[in-house]
Design a protein around this motif. Structure first.
Motif, PDB file in Angstrom:
ATOM      1  N   TRP A   1       0.617  -1.061  -0.045  1.00  0.00           N
ATOM      2  CA  TRP A   1      -0.062  -0.035   0.175  1.00  0.00           C
ATOM      3  C   TRP A   1       0.838   1.279  -0.062  1.00  0.00           C
ATOM      4  CZ3 TRP A   1       0.642   3.168   4.007  1.00  0.00           C
ATOM      5  CH2 TRP A   1       1.109   2.693   5.281  1.00  0.00           C
ATOM      6  N   ALA A   2       0.495   2.493  -0.314  1.00  0.00           N
ATOM      7  CA  ALA A   2       1.022   3.555  -0.321  1.00  0.00           C
ATOM      8  C   ALA A   2      -0.024   4.778  -0.274  1.00  0.00           C
ATOM      9  CB  ALA A   2       1.855   3.629  -1.693  1.00  0.00           C
ATOM     10  N   ILE A   3       0.444   5.634   0.244  1.00  0.00           N
ATOM     11  CA  ILE A   3      -0.094   7.185   0.167  1.00  0.00           C
ATOM     12  C   ILE A   3       0.512   8.351  -0.372  1.00  0.00           C
ATOM     13  CG2 ILE A   3      -1.247   8.832   1.884  1.00  0.00           C
ATOM     14  CD1 ILE A   3      -1.454   6.385   3.963  1.00  0.00           C
ATOM     15  N   PHE A   4       0.017   9.181  -1.093  1.00  0.00           N
ATOM     16  CA  PHE A   4       0.595  10.370  -1.761  1.00  0.00           C
ATOM     17  C   PHE A   4      -0.217  11.324  -1.564  1.00  0.00           C
ATOM     18  CE2 PHE A   4       1.239  12.939  -5.158  1.00  0.00           C
ATOM     19  CZ  PHE A   4       2.591  13.090  -5.399  1.00  0.00           C
ATOM     20  N   GLN A   5       0.278  12.520  -1.227  1.00  0.00           N
ATOM     21  CA  GLN A   5      -0.361  13.858  -1.182  1.00  0.00           C
ATOM     22  C   GLN A   5       0.819  14.807  -1.346  1.00  0.00           C
ATOM     23  OE1 GLN A   5      -2.597  15.180   2.470  1.00  0.00           O
ATOM     24  NE2 GLN A   5      -3.924  16.197   1.041  1.00  0.00           N
ATOM     25  N   LYS A   6       0.682  15.465  -2.394  1.00  0.00           N
ATOM     26  CA  LYS A   6       1.877  16.510  -2.876  1.00  0.00           C
ATOM     27  C   LYS A   6       1.735  17.507  -1.755  1.00  0.00           C
ATOM     28  CE  LYS A   6       5.047  17.833  -5.785  1.00  0.00           C
ATOM     29  NZ  LYS A   6       6.377  16.977  -5.936  1.00  0.00           N
ATOM     30  N   THR A   7       0.640  18.321  -1.472  1.00  0.00           N
ATOM     31  CA  THR A   7       0.653  19.351  -0.673  1.00  0.00           C
ATOM     32  C   THR A   7      -0.764  19.040   0.076  1.00  0.00           C
ATOM     33  OG1 THR A   7      -0.685  21.010  -1.869  1.00  0.00           O
ATOM     34  CG2 THR A   7       1.725  20.976  -2.337  1.00  0.00           C
ATOM     35  N   PRO A   8      -0.740  19.846   1.401  1.00  0.00           N
ATOM     36  CA  PRO A   8      -2.007  19.793   2.174  1.00  0.00           C
ATOM     37  C   PRO A   8      -3.279  20.144   1.589  1.00  0.00           C
ATOM     38  CG  PRO A   8      -0.176  20.580   3.468  1.00  0.00           C
ATOM     39  CD  PRO A   8       0.401  20.758   2.160  1.00  0.00           C
ATOM     40  N   VAL A   9      -3.244  20.895   0.569  1.00  0.00           N
ATOM     41  CA  VAL A   9      -4.602  21.434  -0.040  1.00  0.00           C
ATOM     42  C   VAL A   9      -4.871  20.485  -1.332  1.00  0.00           C
ATOM     43  CG1 VAL A   9      -4.376  23.944   0.825  1.00  0.00           C
ATOM     44  CG2 VAL A   9      -3.051  23.179  -1.209  1.00  0.00           C
ATOM     45  N   ASP A  10      -3.940  19.602  -1.966  1.00  0.00           N
ATOM     46  CA  ASP A  10      -3.980  19.000  -2.827  1.00  0.00           C
ATOM     47  C   ASP A  10      -4.821  17.618  -2.583  1.00  0.00           C
ATOM     48  OD1 ASP A  10      -2.797  20.290  -4.642  1.00  0.00           O
ATOM     49  OD2 ASP A  10      -0.783  19.340  -4.589  1.00  0.00           O
ATOM     50  N   GLU A  11      -5.547  16.954  -3.372  1.00  0.00           N
ATOM     51  CA  GLU A  11      -5.893  15.721  -3.260  1.00  0.00           C
ATOM     52  C   GLU A  11      -4.918  14.692  -3.139  1.00  0.00           C
ATOM     53  OE1 GLU A  11      -7.287  17.570  -5.832  1.00  0.00           O
ATOM     54  OE2 GLU A  11      -9.226  18.211  -4.939  1.00  0.00           O
ATOM     55  N   GLY A  12      -5.252  13.676  -2.230  1.00  0.00           N
ATOM     56  CA  GLY A  12      -4.286  12.453  -1.970  1.00  0.00           C
ATOM     57  C   GLY A  12      -4.904  11.266  -2.556  1.00  0.00           C
ATOM     58  N   VAL A  13      -4.081  10.226  -2.468  1.00  0.00           N
ATOM     59  CA  VAL A  13      -4.559   9.007  -2.768  1.00  0.00           C
ATOM     60  C   VAL A  13      -3.785   7.896  -2.026  1.00  0.00           C
ATOM     61  CG1 VAL A  13      -2.525   8.916  -4.535  1.00  0.00           C
ATOM     62  CG2 VAL A  13      -4.587   7.396  -4.861  1.00  0.00           C
ATOM     63  N   LEU A  14      -4.788   6.750  -1.709  1.00  0.00           N
ATOM     64  CA  LEU A  14      -4.350   5.538  -0.851  1.00  0.00           C
ATOM     65  C   LEU A  14      -4.437   4.512  -1.999  1.00  0.00           C
ATOM     66  CD1 LEU A  14      -3.682   3.751   1.474  1.00  0.00           C
ATOM     67  CD2 LEU A  14      -6.044   4.043   2.092  1.00  0.00           C
ATOM     68  N   GLY A  15      -3.366   3.928  -2.406  1.00  0.00           N
ATOM     69  CA  GLY A  15      -3.443   2.672  -3.092  1.00  0.00           C
ATOM     70  C   GLY A  15      -3.232   1.345  -2.257  1.00  0.00           C
ATOM     71  N   LEU A  16      -3.995   0.170  -2.705  1.00  0.00           N
ATOM     72  CA  LEU A  16      -3.975  -0.857  -1.778  1.00  0.00           C
ATOM     73  C   LEU A  16      -3.864  -1.969  -2.681  1.00  0.00           C
ATOM     74  CD1 LEU A  16      -7.011  -0.279   0.320  1.00  0.00           C
ATOM     75  CD2 LEU A  16      -4.760   0.003   1.123  1.00  0.00           C
ATOM     76  N   ASP A  17      -2.943  -2.882  -2.669  1.00  0.00           N
ATOM     77  CA  ASP A  17      -2.845  -4.025  -3.150  1.00  0.00           C
ATOM     78  C   ASP A  17      -3.353  -5.290  -2.418  1.00  0.00           C
ATOM     79  OD1 ASP A  17      -1.943  -4.425  -5.817  1.00  0.00           O
ATOM     80  OD2 ASP A  17       0.278  -4.632  -5.219  1.00  0.00           O
ATOM     81  N   SER A  18      -4.685  -5.195  -2.215  1.00  0.00           N
ATOM     82  CA  SER A  18      -5.601  -6.088  -1.592  1.00  0.00           C
ATOM     83  C   SER A  18      -7.197  -6.101  -2.100  1.00  0.00           C
ATOM     84  CB  SER A  18      -5.782  -5.752  -0.043  1.00  0.00           C
ATOM     85  OG  SER A  18      -6.649  -6.645   0.599  1.00  0.00           O
ATOM     86  N   ASN A  19      -7.577  -7.270  -2.268  1.00  0.00           N
ATOM     87  CA  ASN A  19      -8.762  -7.386  -2.845  1.00  0.00           C
ATOM     88  C   ASN A  19      -9.857  -7.834  -1.768  1.00  0.00           C
ATOM     89  OD1 ASN A  19      -8.887  -6.961  -5.677  1.00  0.00           O
ATOM     90  ND2 ASN A  19      -7.429  -8.650  -5.893  1.00  0.00           N
ATOM     91  N   LYS A  20      -9.386  -7.884  -0.586  1.00  0.00           N
ATOM     92  CA  LYS A  20     -10.100  -8.224   0.566  1.00  0.00           C
ATOM     93  C   LYS A  20     -11.264  -7.171   0.784  1.00  0.00           C
ATOM     94  CE  LYS A  20      -9.998  -9.045   5.566  1.00  0.00           C
ATOM     95  NZ  LYS A  20      -9.313  -9.239   6.625  1.00  0.00           N
ATOM     96  N   SER A  21     -12.533  -7.496   1.055  1.00  0.00           N
ATOM     97  CA  SER A  21     -13.654  -7.148   1.389  1.00  0.00           C
ATOM     98  C   SER A  21     -13.684  -6.018   2.296  1.00  0.00           C
ATOM     99  CB  SER A  21     -14.882  -7.763   1.305  1.00  0.00           C
ATOM    100  OG  SER A  21     -16.175  -6.860   1.710  1.00  0.00           O
ATOM    101  N   LEU A  22     -13.867  -4.746   2.125  1.00  0.00           N
ATOM    102  CA  LEU A  22     -13.793  -3.803   3.394  1.00  0.00           C
ATOM    103  C   LEU A  22     -15.300  -3.175   3.596  1.00  0.00           C
ATOM    104  CD1 LEU A  22     -10.769  -1.664   2.099  1.00  0.00           C
ATOM    105  CD2 LEU A  22     -10.864  -3.301   4.125  1.00  0.00           C
ATOM    106  N   GLU A  23     -16.293  -4.091   3.093  1.00  0.00           N
ATOM    107  CA  GLU A  23     -17.719  -3.570   3.149  1.00  0.00           C
ATOM    108  C   GLU A  23     -18.019  -3.241   4.788  1.00  0.00           C
ATOM    109  OE1 GLU A  23     -21.920  -5.774   2.247  1.00  0.00           O
ATOM    110  OE2 GLU A  23     -19.886  -6.217   0.809  1.00  0.00           O
ATOM    111  N   THR A  24     -17.470  -3.984   5.534  1.00  0.00           N
ATOM    112  CA  THR A  24     -17.907  -3.881   7.237  1.00  0.00           C
ATOM    113  C   THR A  24     -17.438  -2.592   7.461  1.00  0.00           C
ATOM    114  OG1 THR A  24     -15.921  -4.856   7.701  1.00  0.00           O
ATOM    115  CG2 THR A  24     -17.958  -6.146   7.452  1.00  0.00           C
TER     116      THR A  24
END
Length: 185
Positions: free
Chosen positions: A114-137
Motif C-alpha cells: 500500500w502507499a499514500i501520496f499527497q503532494k501538498t496539504p491542499v491537494d487531493e491525495g491517494v491511497l493505493g492498496l494491493d488487496s482484494n479483501k472486502s472492506l464492506e464492513t
C-alpha cells in the motif's frame, strides 16, 4: 525491522513517480484499489484513523511504513502499526514544517502492499492498496473520508446540484483524468 535510509530511498523511487501529481498516475505500478481524499493527511485525525483501519483490515498489523516529505522526498522516519498514527504523523509533519517545508507526505509500506501520496496539504491525495479483501464492513467510515472512481463517475453524470457543483469546482477534465488513470475495475 526498520529499513535503512538507502533502502527507504530505493523504495520511494521504486514506488512513486517522483515529480508527478494527481490526476497523473503517481505510482509506478498499479494497485488493486484506490481511495482518494481531500483532507490534510498530516492533521486530519479522522482521515488518519480511517486510513489505519483500512490498512489493518486489508493487511493485518505486522506492517512498517516509511514516511517522506513530498516536496523534496526527504526520508522522515518509520510508521509502525502499533503506534499512534495521529501523533506520529503530526510529529513528523511538525518537524518538516519547522524546517520550512509545508508540503504533504508520502507514506509507503515497506513491502509495497500500500502507499499514500499527497503532494501538498491542499491537494487531493491517494491511497493505493494491493488487496482484494472486502472492506464492506467499514464502508460507511471509508466513504465519510474517501471517494473512489465510481463516485467520480457518479459526479460526472451531474444528477444532483451537489454533483454539478463538484464537477464545476474540480473540473470535468480533472475527474475524467482521475478515472482514466486510476480506474480499478
Amino acid at each position: 525491522m526498520t529499513i535503512e535510509y538507502e533502502d527507504a530511498m530505493t523504495l520511494l523511487k521504486n514506488v512513486v513517480r517522483l515529480g508527478d501529481n494527481l490526476p497523473t498516475h503517481v505510482f509506478h505500478n498499479r494497485f488493486a484499489k484506490y481511495f482518494f481524499f481531500d483532507n490534510d493527511i498530516c492533521t486530519s485525525d479522522d482521515l488518519i484513523s480511517v486510513t489505519k483501519l483500512i490498512i489493518s483490515e486489508s493487511f493485518g498489523y505486522d506492517l512498517i511504513a516509511s514516511v517522506f516529505a513530498s516536496s523534496d522526498f526527504q526520508y522522515l522516519g518509520d510508521l509502525h502499526m502499533n503506534e499512534d498514527w495521529g501523533a506520529k504523523i503530526f510529529s513528523l509533519s511538525t518537524e518538516m514544517n519547522s524546517s520550512g517545508d509545508y508540503g504533504g507526505l508520502i507514506i509507503l509500506d515497506q513491502k509495497k502492499k500500500w502507499a499514500i501520496f499527497q503532494k501538498t496539504p491542499v491537494d487531493e491525495g491517494v491511497l493505493g492498496l494491493d488487496s482484494n479483501k472486502s472492506l464492506e464492513t467499514i464502508n460507511t467510515l471509508i466513504y465519510e473520508n474517501f471517494v473512489d472512481c465510481e463516485i467520480f463517475k457518479e459526479w460526472l453524470e451531474e444528477k444532483t446540484l451537489h454533483d454539478v457543483e463538484v464537477v464545476k469546482s474540480m473540473g470535468r477534465d480533472y475527474l475524467m483524468s482521475m478515472i482514466q488513470n486510476y480506474n480499478d475495475k
